[in-house]
Design a protein around this motif. Structure first.
Motif, short mmCIF file in Angstrom:
data_model
loop_
_atom_site.label_atom_id
_atom_site.label_comp_id
_atom_site.label_asym_id
_atom_site.label_seq_id
_atom_site.Cartn_x
_atom_site.Cartn_y
_atom_site.Cartn_z
N GLU A 171 0.83 -1.20 0.00
CA GLU A 171 0.00 0.00 0.00
C GLU A 171 0.86 1.25 0.00
O GLU A 171 1.99 1.23 0.51
N SER A 172 0.31 2.32 -0.51
CA SER A 172 0.97 3.62 -0.46
C SER A 172 -0.09 4.70 -0.54
O SER A 172 -1.25 4.43 -0.89
N GLY A 206 -0.85 7.05 2.02
CA GLY A 206 -1.35 7.62 3.26
C GLY A 206 -0.62 8.89 3.63
O GLY A 206 0.35 9.29 2.98
N LEU A 219 -5.28 6.31 -1.95
CA LEU A 219 -4.46 5.17 -1.57
C LEU A 219 -4.32 4.22 -2.76
O LEU A 219 -5.25 4.08 -3.55
N CYS A 248 -2.80 0.20 -3.86
CA CYS A 248 -2.37 -1.12 -3.39
C CYS A 248 -2.01 -1.95 -4.61
O CYS A 248 -2.88 -2.27 -5.43
N VAL A 289 -5.40 3.28 10.38
CA VAL A 289 -4.50 2.58 9.48
C VAL A 289 -5.36 1.87 8.45
O VAL A 289 -6.31 1.14 8.82
N TYR A 332 -5.80 -0.80 5.39
CA TYR A 332 -5.22 -2.04 4.90
C TYR A 332 -5.90 -2.48 3.61
O TYR A 332 -7.12 -2.38 3.47
N GLN A 338 0.57 -4.30 4.49
CA GLN A 338 1.16 -3.89 5.76
C GLN A 338 0.43 -2.72 6.39
O GLN A 338 0.64 -2.42 7.57
N THR A 355 -1.29 1.44 5.77
CA THR A 355 -0.78 2.81 5.59
C THR A 355 -1.61 3.74 6.47
O THR A 355 -2.84 3.64 6.51
N GLN A 356 -0.93 4.63 7.16
CA GLN A 356 -1.60 5.51 8.12
C GLN A 356 -2.24 6.69 7.40
O GLN A 356 -1.59 7.36 6.59
#
Length: 114
Positions: free
Chosen positions: A6-7, A9, A20, A22, A91, A93, A106, A108-109
């Protein structure tokens, strides 16, 4: 085994937007059910949005604000989040489902705060 990364956040002000991403390491990505979930501190993980086949479903709390989409040529699922609220802080997911197996990223916040 399906690996998910993931990216996207970050910190955003109320009313702002984030997208976001994934990416899945799976050549048969198009047949996977893909979903976004979130977990806030002290709360259980909850479904945000899911896409399977041509359909999409959303949690009531995000309907009209969030959009899930996928690009099967890039093995990627997206979550466009608009009109963000402080209660969206969590977070996030990504989950892939193939048959009876689930695979998680994993996380991303996402923090929504002024």
């Amino acid at each position: 085994q399906v690996r998910l990364v993931e990216s996207g956040g970050g910190l955003v002000q109320p009313g702002g937007s984030l997208r976001l991403s994934c990416e899945a390491s799976e050549s048969t990505f198009s047949i996977l059910t893909m979903g976004w979930y979130r977990q806030a501190p002290g709360k259980e993980r909850e479904l945000v949005a899911i896409t399977r086949g041509g359909g999409r479903n959303y949690a009531d709390s995000v309907k009209g604000r969030f959009t899930i989409s996928r690009d099967n040529t890039k093995n990627t699922v997206y979550l466009q989040m608009n009109s963000l609220k402080p209660e969206d802080t969590a977070v996030y997911y990504c989950k892939a489902t193939r048959g009876v197996y689930d695979y998680w990223g994993q996380g991303t916040q996402v923090t929504v705060s002024s």
